[in-house]
Design an enzyme around this catalytic site. Structure first.
Site, PDB file in Angstrom:
ATOM      1  CD  GLU A 189      42.429  41.180 -38.826  1.00 18.41           C
ATOM      2  OE1 GLU A 189      41.218  41.173 -38.543  1.00 18.41           O
ATOM      3  OE2 GLU A 189      43.337  41.165 -37.977  1.00 18.41           O
ATOM      4  CG  ASP A 203      37.559  43.437 -43.593  1.00 18.38           C
ATOM      5  OD1 ASP A 203      36.929  42.364 -43.631  1.00 18.38           O
ATOM      6  OD2 ASP A 203      37.000  44.536 -43.439  1.00 18.38           O
ATOM      7  CG  ASP A 244      41.912  37.760 -37.845  1.00 20.20           C
ATOM      8  OD1 ASP A 244      40.839  38.012 -38.431  1.00 20.20           O
ATOM      9  OD2 ASP A 244      42.046  37.794 -36.605  1.00 20.20           O
ATOM     10  CD  GLU A 278      39.663  39.618 -43.169  1.00 15.56           C
ATOM     11  OE1 GLU A 278      38.460  39.702 -43.489  1.00 15.56           O
ATOM     12  OE2 GLU A 278      40.096  39.980 -42.049  1.00 15.56           O
TER      13      GLU A 278
END
Length: 224
Positions: free
Chosen positions: A38, A42, A112, A115
């Protein structure tokens, strides 16, 4: 998971991307959760969206507008919607308690997971495919951000992204002296060139290339 095979070729990475910390803690040693993926994903999402906005609104949007648009596109609800569009909810590995309290529908968990899947895509297939995943799934938000500027590039992007691809522009020729240079730009997607355009700036040539493809499309040609 088969629907993600194009973007994540490493099945073990994909499994980790879909593993919530509640599941990992419940099972114990030997099971990794998706938090590290994650973190990586991101950054990939941020860069892919930033790059797209910068290139498609070059010279027309200032830093403030670009930042505002990016924030709207990468907010939690938008990323959760992307996860839902990919069908990630039912595939998540959750702890019993999290699953019992509707964890598969929680925006924070879905965002989450999206990502993390992007991070897994980056590691297993590289930047271009991971960015294509981001732009494809976030297409509605990206296109909504540019709705007020319905130029040829924006309209072409809308059509092509709906087919699961991302148009890319490349300068293939430069002619003339520095003060009166003519640029030729090719637009490609799915590994093929679909049109060319010329202009006195790279931006103008990109618009001309997009317009040329759009004209062929609107002229009754097959889907390009």
């Amino acid at each position: 998971m088969n629907s993600l095979a194009r973007f994540v070729t490493d099945r073990e990475l994909l499994e980790t991307a879909l593993t919530h910390s509640s599941f990992a803690h419940e099972v114990g040693e030997g099971v990794s959760c998706n938090e590290r993926l994650e973190f990586l994903g991101d950054a990939v999402v941020q860069l892919a969206v930033t790059d797209w906005l910068y290139r498609h609104h070059a010279g027309s949007w200032d830093e403030g507008r670009l930042s505002e648009a990016r924030a709207a596109i990468v907010r939690e609800s938008s990323l959760a919607g992307a996860a839902a569009a990919l069908g990630l909810g039912p595939q998540l590995r959750l702890g019993r308690g999290e699953a019992a309290t509707g964890g598969r529908r929680k925006p924070s968990i879905l965002a989450d997971a999206f990502e993390a899947v992007v991070g897994a895509s980056y590691l297993s297939t590289g930047w271009e495919t991971a960015a294509e995943l981001v732009l494809w799934v976030l297409a509605p938000a990206l296109l909504a951000a540019g709705r007020r500027e319905r130029d040829a590039k924006t309209m072409l992007a809308e059509r092509v992204i709906r087919q699961g691809h991302v148009p890319r522009y490349e300068v293939v020729a430069e002619e003339g002296p520095e003060h009166a240079k003519i640029f030729t730009v090719a637009v490609t997607w799915d590994g093929r060139e679909h049109g060319r355009g010329q202009g006195r700036s790279k931006k103008a040539a990109e618009q001309a290339a997009a317009a040329a493809v759009g004209d062929r499309w609107d002229g009754g040609g097959r889907d390009l």
